[in-house]
Design an enzyme around this catalytic site. Structure first.
Site, mmCIF file in Angstrom:
data_model
loop_
_atom_site.group_PDB
_atom_site.id
_atom_site.type_symbol
_atom_site.label_atom_id
_atom_site.label_comp_id
_atom_site.label_asym_id
_atom_site.label_seq_id
_atom_site.Cartn_x
_atom_site.Cartn_y
_atom_site.Cartn_z
ATOM 1 N N SER A 177 -13.245 80.224 -38.203
ATOM 2 C CA SER A 177 -14.150 80.063 -39.227
ATOM 3 C C SER A 177 -14.594 80.798 -40.210
ATOM 4 C CB SER A 177 -15.390 79.500 -38.380
ATOM 5 O OG SER A 177 -16.240 78.410 -38.941
ATOM 6 N N ASP A 250 -27.595 65.908 -31.111
ATOM 7 C CA ASP A 250 -26.388 65.774 -30.604
ATOM 8 C C ASP A 250 -25.694 64.782 -31.299
ATOM 9 O OD1 ASP A 250 -24.894 65.855 -27.463
ATOM 10 O OD2 ASP A 250 -24.451 64.047 -28.476
ATOM 11 N N LYS A 265 -18.515 69.792 -40.415
ATOM 12 C CA LYS A 265 -17.529 70.693 -40.712
ATOM 13 C C LYS A 265 -16.819 70.788 -38.996
ATOM 14 C CE LYS A 265 -16.375 75.594 -41.585
ATOM 15 N NZ LYS A 265 -16.825 76.193 -40.378
ATOM 16 N N HIS A 269 -12.424 65.897 -36.491
ATOM 17 C CA HIS A 269 -11.250 66.350 -36.073
ATOM 18 C C HIS A 269 -10.987 66.307 -34.232
ATOM 19 C CE1 HIS A 269 -10.942 71.121 -36.049
ATOM 20 N NE2 HIS A 269 -11.772 70.733 -35.208
#
Ligand SMILES: C[S@@+](CC[C@H](N)C(=O)[O-])C[C@H]1O[C@@H](n2cnc3c(N)ncnc32)[C@H](O)[C@@H]1O
Length: 360
Positions: A177, A250, A265, A269
Protein backbone atom coordinates in the site's frame (compact mmCIF):
# COMPACT_ATOMS: atom_id res chain seq x y z
CA UNK A 1 10.26 12.48 -4.44
CA UNK A 2 8.47 13.84 -7.58
CA UNK A 3 7.00 11.03 -9.68
CA UNK A 4 7.19 10.96 -13.48
CA UNK A 5 3.83 11.11 -15.30
CA UNK A 6 1.94 7.81 -15.75
CA UNK A 7 2.59 7.68 -19.53
CA UNK A 8 6.37 7.99 -19.01
CA UNK A 9 6.29 5.20 -16.41
CA UNK A 10 4.23 3.02 -18.79
CA UNK A 11 6.77 3.60 -21.58
CA UNK A 12 9.68 2.66 -19.28
CA UNK A 13 7.77 -0.42 -18.12
CA UNK A 14 7.21 -1.38 -21.73
CA UNK A 15 10.96 -1.25 -22.34
CA UNK A 16 11.66 -3.28 -19.17
CA UNK A 17 9.13 -5.95 -20.12
CA UNK A 18 10.54 -6.10 -23.65
CA UNK A 19 14.10 -6.55 -22.33
CA UNK A 20 12.95 -9.21 -19.87
CA UNK A 21 11.18 -11.12 -22.63
CA UNK A 22 14.22 -10.77 -24.86
CA UNK A 23 16.49 -12.09 -22.06
CA UNK A 24 14.16 -15.10 -21.73
CA UNK A 25 14.14 -15.68 -25.49
CA UNK A 26 17.95 -15.58 -25.63
CA UNK A 27 18.14 -18.73 -23.50
CA UNK A 28 16.67 -22.06 -24.60
CA UNK A 29 13.01 -22.15 -23.51
CA UNK A 30 13.48 -24.93 -20.89
CA UNK A 31 16.19 -22.88 -19.14
CA UNK A 32 14.09 -19.73 -19.06
CA UNK A 33 11.21 -21.76 -17.69
CA UNK A 34 13.46 -23.34 -15.07
CA UNK A 35 14.40 -19.87 -13.82
CA UNK A 36 10.73 -19.07 -13.28
CA UNK A 37 9.96 -22.43 -11.69
CA UNK A 38 12.72 -21.81 -9.15
CA UNK A 39 11.44 -18.31 -8.31
CA UNK A 40 9.80 -19.54 -5.11
CA UNK A 41 13.22 -20.50 -3.71
CA UNK A 42 14.50 -16.98 -4.33
CA UNK A 43 11.45 -15.63 -2.50
CA UNK A 44 12.32 -17.90 0.45
CA UNK A 45 15.93 -16.62 0.38
CA UNK A 46 14.65 -13.04 0.61
CA UNK A 47 12.41 -14.09 3.49
CA UNK A 48 15.42 -15.51 5.36
CA UNK A 49 17.38 -12.27 4.82
CA UNK A 50 14.41 -10.20 6.00
CA UNK A 51 13.76 -12.39 9.06
CA UNK A 52 17.46 -12.29 10.03
CA UNK A 53 17.52 -8.50 9.47
CA UNK A 54 20.68 -8.74 7.39
CA UNK A 55 20.08 -5.28 5.90
CA UNK A 56 19.97 -3.70 9.37
CA UNK A 57 23.27 -5.43 10.28
CA UNK A 58 24.93 -3.94 7.17
CA UNK A 59 23.63 -0.43 7.77
CA UNK A 60 26.94 0.82 9.22
CA UNK A 61 29.12 -0.66 6.48
CA UNK A 62 30.19 -3.88 4.73
CA UNK A 63 30.86 -7.01 6.80
CA UNK A 64 32.46 -10.38 6.17
CA UNK A 65 30.12 -13.37 6.29
CA UNK A 66 31.59 -14.33 9.68
CA UNK A 67 30.99 -10.90 11.24
CA UNK A 68 27.57 -10.69 9.65
CA UNK A 69 26.68 -14.14 11.00
CA UNK A 70 27.72 -13.05 14.49
CA UNK A 71 25.52 -9.95 14.25
CA UNK A 72 22.39 -11.73 13.01
CA UNK A 73 22.83 -15.04 14.84
CA UNK A 74 23.36 -17.35 11.85
CA UNK A 75 25.67 -20.15 10.68
CA UNK A 76 28.57 -18.38 8.88
CA UNK A 77 29.00 -20.69 5.87
CA UNK A 78 25.27 -21.01 5.25
CA UNK A 79 24.77 -17.27 5.56
CA UNK A 80 27.63 -16.75 3.06
CA UNK A 81 25.84 -19.07 0.61
CA UNK A 82 22.56 -17.20 1.10
CA UNK A 83 24.25 -13.83 0.59
CA UNK A 84 26.12 -14.85 -2.58
CA UNK A 85 22.83 -16.06 -4.10
CA UNK A 86 21.09 -12.78 -3.25
CA UNK A 87 24.07 -10.71 -4.46
CA UNK A 88 24.05 -12.62 -7.76
CA UNK A 89 20.46 -11.38 -8.14
CA UNK A 90 21.39 -7.78 -7.35
CA UNK A 91 20.23 -7.79 -3.72
CA UNK A 92 23.27 -6.72 -1.61
CA UNK A 93 26.74 -6.50 -3.18
CA UNK A 94 29.49 -9.12 -2.80
CA UNK A 95 32.87 -7.39 -2.73
CA UNK A 96 36.19 -8.76 -4.03
CA UNK A 97 37.41 -9.24 -0.41
CA UNK A 98 34.35 -11.45 0.25
CA UNK A 99 32.52 -8.89 2.40
CA UNK A 100 28.87 -8.03 1.75
CA UNK A 101 27.47 -4.50 1.50
CA UNK A 102 24.12 -2.80 1.26
CA UNK A 103 23.08 -1.61 -2.18
CA UNK A 104 19.75 -0.02 -3.22
CA UNK A 105 17.84 -3.34 -3.40
CA UNK A 106 19.38 -4.61 -0.17
CA UNK A 107 18.49 -1.31 1.52
CA UNK A 108 14.85 -1.76 0.47
CA UNK A 109 14.74 -4.62 3.03
CA UNK A 110 15.46 -2.18 5.89
CA UNK A 111 12.34 -1.92 8.01
CA UNK A 112 12.51 1.88 8.12
CA UNK A 113 13.40 2.39 4.43
CA UNK A 114 11.07 4.62 2.42
CA UNK A 115 8.77 2.09 0.70
CA UNK A 116 10.36 -0.76 2.69
CA UNK A 117 9.76 -4.19 1.15
CA UNK A 118 10.60 -6.02 4.40
CA UNK A 119 6.95 -6.59 5.34
CA UNK A 120 6.05 -8.17 2.02
CA UNK A 121 9.26 -10.29 1.97
CA UNK A 122 8.33 -11.65 5.41
CA UNK A 123 4.76 -12.37 4.31
CA UNK A 124 5.74 -14.07 1.04
CA UNK A 125 8.10 -16.49 2.78
CA UNK A 126 5.89 -17.17 5.81
CA UNK A 127 5.02 -20.87 6.34
CA UNK A 128 1.28 -20.08 6.41
CA UNK A 129 1.49 -18.23 3.10
CA UNK A 130 3.34 -21.22 1.57
CA UNK A 131 0.79 -23.64 2.91
CA UNK A 132 -2.05 -21.57 1.42
CA UNK A 133 -0.37 -21.57 -2.01
CA UNK A 134 0.30 -25.31 -1.87
CA UNK A 135 -3.46 -25.71 -2.43
CA UNK A 136 -3.62 -23.43 -5.44
CA UNK A 137 -4.08 -26.17 -8.01
CA UNK A 138 -7.23 -27.20 -6.12
CA UNK A 139 -8.57 -23.64 -6.46
CA UNK A 140 -7.94 -23.77 -10.21
CA UNK A 141 -9.71 -27.14 -10.48
CA UNK A 142 -12.77 -26.12 -8.48
CA UNK A 143 -12.98 -22.34 -8.91
CA UNK A 144 -13.32 -22.10 -5.12
CA UNK A 145 -10.88 -20.31 -2.80
CA UNK A 146 -8.62 -22.74 -0.92
CA UNK A 147 -8.13 -20.86 2.32
CA UNK A 148 -11.64 -21.27 3.78
CA UNK A 149 -11.51 -25.04 3.11
CA UNK A 150 -8.02 -25.34 4.55
CA UNK A 151 -8.62 -23.20 7.65
CA UNK A 152 -12.32 -23.83 8.28
CA UNK A 153 -13.06 -20.08 8.29
CA UNK A 154 -12.82 -17.05 6.03
CA UNK A 155 -9.47 -15.30 5.52
CA UNK A 156 -10.77 -12.31 7.52
CA UNK A 157 -11.73 -14.60 10.44
CA UNK A 158 -8.40 -16.44 10.19
CA UNK A 159 -6.44 -13.17 10.60
CA UNK A 160 -8.46 -12.42 13.74
CA UNK A 161 -8.04 -15.96 15.11
CA UNK A 162 -4.26 -15.92 14.49
CA UNK A 163 -3.28 -12.37 15.43
CA UNK A 164 0.50 -12.97 15.02
CA UNK A 165 -0.10 -13.95 11.39
CA UNK A 166 -2.72 -11.19 11.06
CA UNK A 167 0.07 -8.75 11.98
CA UNK A 168 2.47 -10.26 9.40
CA UNK A 169 -0.30 -10.03 6.78
CA UNK A 170 -1.15 -6.41 7.63
CA UNK A 171 2.52 -5.39 7.46
CA UNK A 172 2.86 -7.13 4.09
CA UNK A 173 -0.23 -5.31 2.78
CA UNK A 174 1.06 -2.07 4.30
CA UNK A 175 4.33 -2.45 2.34
CA UNK A 176 2.39 -2.81 -0.91
CA UNK A 177 0.00 0.00 0.00
CA UNK A 178 2.87 2.38 0.80
CA UNK A 179 3.92 2.20 -2.86
CA UNK A 180 0.46 3.38 -3.93
CA UNK A 181 -0.23 6.56 -1.95
CA UNK A 182 2.17 8.86 -3.84
CA UNK A 183 1.10 7.64 -7.31
CA UNK A 184 -2.57 8.16 -6.39
CA UNK A 185 -1.94 11.65 -5.03
CA UNK A 186 0.14 12.55 -8.10
CA UNK A 187 -2.44 11.31 -10.62
CA UNK A 188 -5.77 12.36 -9.16
CA UNK A 189 -6.92 15.84 -8.06
CA UNK A 190 -8.98 15.49 -4.88
CA UNK A 191 -9.07 19.25 -4.22
CA UNK A 192 -12.35 19.64 -6.17
CA UNK A 193 -14.27 17.80 -3.44
CA UNK A 194 -15.65 19.32 -0.23
CA UNK A 195 -15.77 16.06 1.75
CA UNK A 196 -14.04 12.79 0.92
CA UNK A 197 -15.26 9.63 2.65
CA UNK A 198 -12.66 6.85 2.74
CA UNK A 199 -14.92 3.86 3.26
CA UNK A 200 -13.14 0.98 4.98
CA UNK A 201 -9.92 2.95 4.93
CA UNK A 202 -7.85 0.81 7.28
CA UNK A 203 -5.58 3.22 9.19
CA UNK A 204 -6.22 5.91 6.61
CA UNK A 205 -2.77 6.53 5.12
CA UNK A 206 -4.31 7.56 1.81
CA UNK A 207 -6.92 9.88 3.35
CA UNK A 208 -4.20 11.50 5.47
CA UNK A 209 -2.24 12.15 2.27
CA UNK A 210 -5.33 13.58 0.53
CA UNK A 211 -6.03 15.97 3.42
CA UNK A 212 -2.40 17.08 3.58
CA UNK A 213 -2.25 17.76 -0.14
CA UNK A 214 -5.65 19.47 -0.37
CA UNK A 215 -6.17 21.82 2.60
CA UNK A 216 -9.73 22.71 1.50
CA UNK A 217 -10.95 19.10 1.77
CA UNK A 218 -12.58 17.56 4.82
CA UNK A 219 -12.50 13.82 5.49
CA UNK A 220 -14.59 11.03 6.96
CA UNK A 221 -12.54 7.94 7.77
CA UNK A 222 -14.68 4.82 8.23
CA UNK A 223 -13.51 1.33 9.22
CA UNK A 224 -14.66 -1.35 11.68
CA UNK A 225 -11.25 -1.34 13.38
CA UNK A 226 -10.71 2.38 13.98
CA UNK A 227 -10.43 1.81 17.73
CA UNK A 228 -7.44 -0.55 17.26
CA UNK A 229 -5.73 0.51 14.04
CA UNK A 230 -4.38 3.90 15.14
CA UNK A 231 -6.41 5.99 12.64
CA UNK A 232 -7.21 8.80 15.10
CA UNK A 233 -3.60 8.84 16.34
CA UNK A 234 -2.24 9.14 12.78
CA UNK A 235 -4.58 12.07 12.02
CA UNK A 236 -3.63 13.79 15.29
CA UNK A 237 0.10 13.25 14.62
CA UNK A 238 -0.27 14.99 11.23
CA UNK A 239 -2.35 17.84 12.68
CA UNK A 240 -5.45 16.81 10.70
CA UNK A 241 -7.80 15.71 13.48
CA UNK A 242 -10.00 18.82 13.19
CA UNK A 243 -10.58 18.21 9.45
CA UNK A 244 -11.50 14.55 9.69
CA UNK A 245 -14.22 12.60 11.42
CA UNK A 246 -13.40 9.02 12.41
CA UNK A 247 -16.34 6.58 12.42
CA UNK A 248 -16.82 2.87 12.97
CA UNK A 249 -18.41 1.24 9.91
CA UNK A 250 -18.57 -2.22 8.37
CA UNK A 251 -18.59 -2.92 4.63
CA UNK A 252 -22.04 -4.48 4.88
CA UNK A 253 -23.53 -1.96 7.32
CA UNK A 254 -24.68 1.66 6.99
CA UNK A 255 -22.39 3.96 5.00
CA UNK A 256 -21.63 7.48 6.34
CA UNK A 257 -23.59 10.16 4.49
CA UNK A 258 -22.43 13.62 3.46
CA UNK A 259 -19.52 12.82 1.14
CA UNK A 260 -18.91 14.40 -2.27
CA UNK A 261 -16.53 11.56 -3.09
CA UNK A 262 -16.46 8.01 -1.75
CA UNK A 263 -13.10 6.24 -1.88
CA UNK A 264 -13.09 2.42 -1.83
CA UNK A 265 -9.47 1.35 -2.06
CA UNK A 266 -8.76 -2.37 -2.43
CA UNK A 267 -12.26 -3.21 -1.27
CA UNK A 268 -14.19 -4.44 -4.31
CA UNK A 269 -11.34 -6.76 -5.44
CA UNK A 270 -11.67 -8.79 -2.20
CA UNK A 271 -15.17 -9.97 -3.07
CA UNK A 272 -16.92 -12.12 -5.65
CA UNK A 273 -19.65 -10.52 -7.79
CA UNK A 274 -22.59 -10.90 -5.41
CA UNK A 275 -20.94 -9.30 -2.36
CA UNK A 276 -19.15 -6.69 -4.50
CA UNK A 277 -22.57 -5.62 -5.77
CA UNK A 278 -24.01 -5.50 -2.26
CA UNK A 279 -21.16 -3.25 -1.11
CA UNK A 280 -21.52 -0.91 -4.11
CA UNK A 281 -25.32 -0.66 -3.81
CA UNK A 282 -24.89 0.09 -0.12
CA UNK A 283 -22.52 2.96 -0.91
CA UNK A 284 -24.80 4.14 -3.73
CA UNK A 285 -27.69 4.45 -1.26
CA UNK A 286 -25.69 6.85 0.94
CA UNK A 287 -24.57 9.07 -1.96
CA UNK A 288 -26.30 12.18 -3.25
CA UNK A 289 -26.75 13.13 -6.94
CA UNK A 290 -23.51 14.54 -8.33
CA UNK A 291 -21.40 12.44 -5.96
CA UNK A 292 -18.38 10.55 -7.23
CA UNK A 293 -17.37 6.99 -6.43
CA UNK A 294 -13.63 6.37 -6.63
CA UNK A 295 -12.62 2.71 -6.74
CA UNK A 296 -8.88 2.35 -6.38
CA UNK A 297 -7.74 -0.95 -7.75
CA UNK A 298 -5.25 -2.53 -10.12
CA UNK A 299 -7.14 -2.66 -13.40
CA UNK A 300 -6.21 -5.65 -15.56
CA UNK A 301 -5.08 -4.43 -19.02
CA UNK A 302 -7.12 -5.67 -22.00
CA UNK A 303 -4.11 -6.09 -24.29
CA UNK A 304 -3.25 -9.79 -24.68
CA UNK A 305 0.11 -10.78 -23.14
CA UNK A 306 0.48 -7.42 -21.37
CA UNK A 307 2.61 -7.78 -18.24
CA UNK A 308 0.88 -6.29 -15.17
CA UNK A 309 1.13 -7.04 -11.45
CA UNK A 310 -2.70 -7.22 -11.28
CA UNK A 311 -2.52 -10.64 -12.93
CA UNK A 312 -0.49 -12.13 -10.07
CA UNK A 313 -2.45 -10.44 -7.27
CA UNK A 314 -5.65 -11.62 -8.98
CA UNK A 315 -4.72 -15.26 -8.34
CA UNK A 316 -3.74 -14.55 -4.75
CA UNK A 317 -7.16 -12.95 -4.18
CA UNK A 318 -8.82 -16.01 -5.73
CA UNK A 319 -6.90 -18.32 -3.41
CA UNK A 320 -7.61 -16.41 -0.20
CA UNK A 321 -11.04 -14.89 -0.52
CA UNK A 322 -12.53 -15.77 -3.90
CA UNK A 323 -11.97 -12.17 -5.03
CA UNK A 324 -10.54 -10.92 -8.33
CA UNK A 325 -8.85 -8.07 -10.16
CA UNK A 326 -11.07 -6.80 -13.00
CA UNK A 327 -10.67 -5.22 -16.43
CA UNK A 328 -12.23 -1.78 -17.04
CA UNK A 329 -15.09 -3.50 -18.94
CA UNK A 330 -15.76 -5.70 -15.90
CA UNK A 331 -15.78 -2.63 -13.65
CA UNK A 332 -18.14 -0.89 -16.09
CA UNK A 333 -20.60 -3.79 -15.93
CA UNK A 334 -20.43 -4.12 -12.14
CA UNK A 335 -20.90 -0.36 -11.68
CA UNK A 336 -23.88 -0.23 -14.04
CA UNK A 337 -25.58 -3.04 -12.14
CA UNK A 338 -25.00 -1.19 -8.87
CA UNK A 339 -26.57 2.06 -10.16
CA UNK A 340 -23.42 3.95 -11.24
CA UNK A 341 -21.99 5.14 -14.55
CA UNK A 342 -18.29 4.51 -15.22
CA UNK A 343 -16.88 7.96 -16.12
CA UNK A 344 -13.17 7.24 -16.63
CA UNK A 345 -10.22 5.16 -15.48
CA UNK A 346 -7.30 7.33 -14.37
CA UNK A 347 -3.94 5.60 -14.59
CA UNK A 348 -1.31 6.49 -12.02
CA UNK A 349 2.48 6.17 -12.22
CA UNK A 350 2.04 2.96 -10.13
CA UNK A 351 0.12 -0.27 -10.81
CA UNK A 352 -3.05 1.11 -9.18
CA UNK A 353 -5.73 3.11 -11.06
CA UNK A 354 -8.70 5.24 -10.06
CA UNK A 355 -11.99 3.95 -11.48
CA UNK A 356 -14.23 7.01 -11.31
CA UNK A 357 -18.01 6.61 -11.43
CA UNK A 358 -21.01 8.90 -11.06
CA UNK A 359 -24.42 8.19 -9.57
CA UNK A 360 -27.02 7.30 -12.24
C1 LIG B 1 -8.11 -4.87 2.05
S1 LIG B 1 -8.39 -3.80 3.39
C2 LIG B 1 -8.28 -2.24 2.59
C3 LIG B 1 -7.99 -1.12 3.52
C4 LIG B 1 -7.72 0.23 2.86
N1 LIG B 1 -8.81 0.69 2.07
C5 LIG B 1 -6.43 0.18 2.07
O1 LIG B 1 -6.44 0.23 0.85
O2 LIG B 1 -5.38 0.08 2.70
C6 LIG B 1 -10.10 -4.03 3.71
C7 LIG B 1 -10.68 -3.15 4.80
O3 LIG B 1 -12.08 -3.45 4.91
C8 LIG B 1 -12.44 -3.40 6.27
N2 LIG B 1 -13.71 -4.14 6.45
C9 LIG B 1 -14.90 -3.55 6.76
N3 LIG B 1 -15.87 -4.45 6.85
C10 LIG B 1 -15.33 -5.65 6.58
C11 LIG B 1 -15.87 -6.96 6.50
N4 LIG B 1 -17.14 -7.23 6.71
N5 LIG B 1 -15.01 -7.95 6.17
C12 LIG B 1 -13.71 -7.68 5.92
N6 LIG B 1 -13.14 -6.46 5.98
C13 LIG B 1 -13.95 -5.45 6.31
C14 LIG B 1 -11.23 -3.96 6.99
O4 LIG B 1 -11.19 -3.53 8.34
C15 LIG B 1 -10.08 -3.38 6.17
O5 LIG B 1 -9.66 -2.15 6.68
Amino acid sequence: MPLPPARVVRAVEGVRTGLQRLARKLAPAPFSLLEMVQGAMLSQALYAAAELRVAEALRDGPLSAERLAERVGAHPQTLQRLMRLLASNGVFAERKDGAFALNPMGAALLEDAPMSMRGIAVLMGHPIHWEDWSHFVDAVRTGEPSLPKLRGMTAFEFMEAKPEYGEVFMKGMGAMSATETEPLLAAYDFSRFGTVVDFCAGRGDLLTGILEKSPGVRGILADPRVAENGAAELLAERGLADRCEVVTADLFGPVPEGGDAYVLKHIVHDWPEEQALRILRNVRAAMRPGGRLLLMEMVVPDKPNAAHSSKLVDLWLMLLVGGMERTSAQYGKLLTEAGFRLERVVQTPGAISVVEASVR
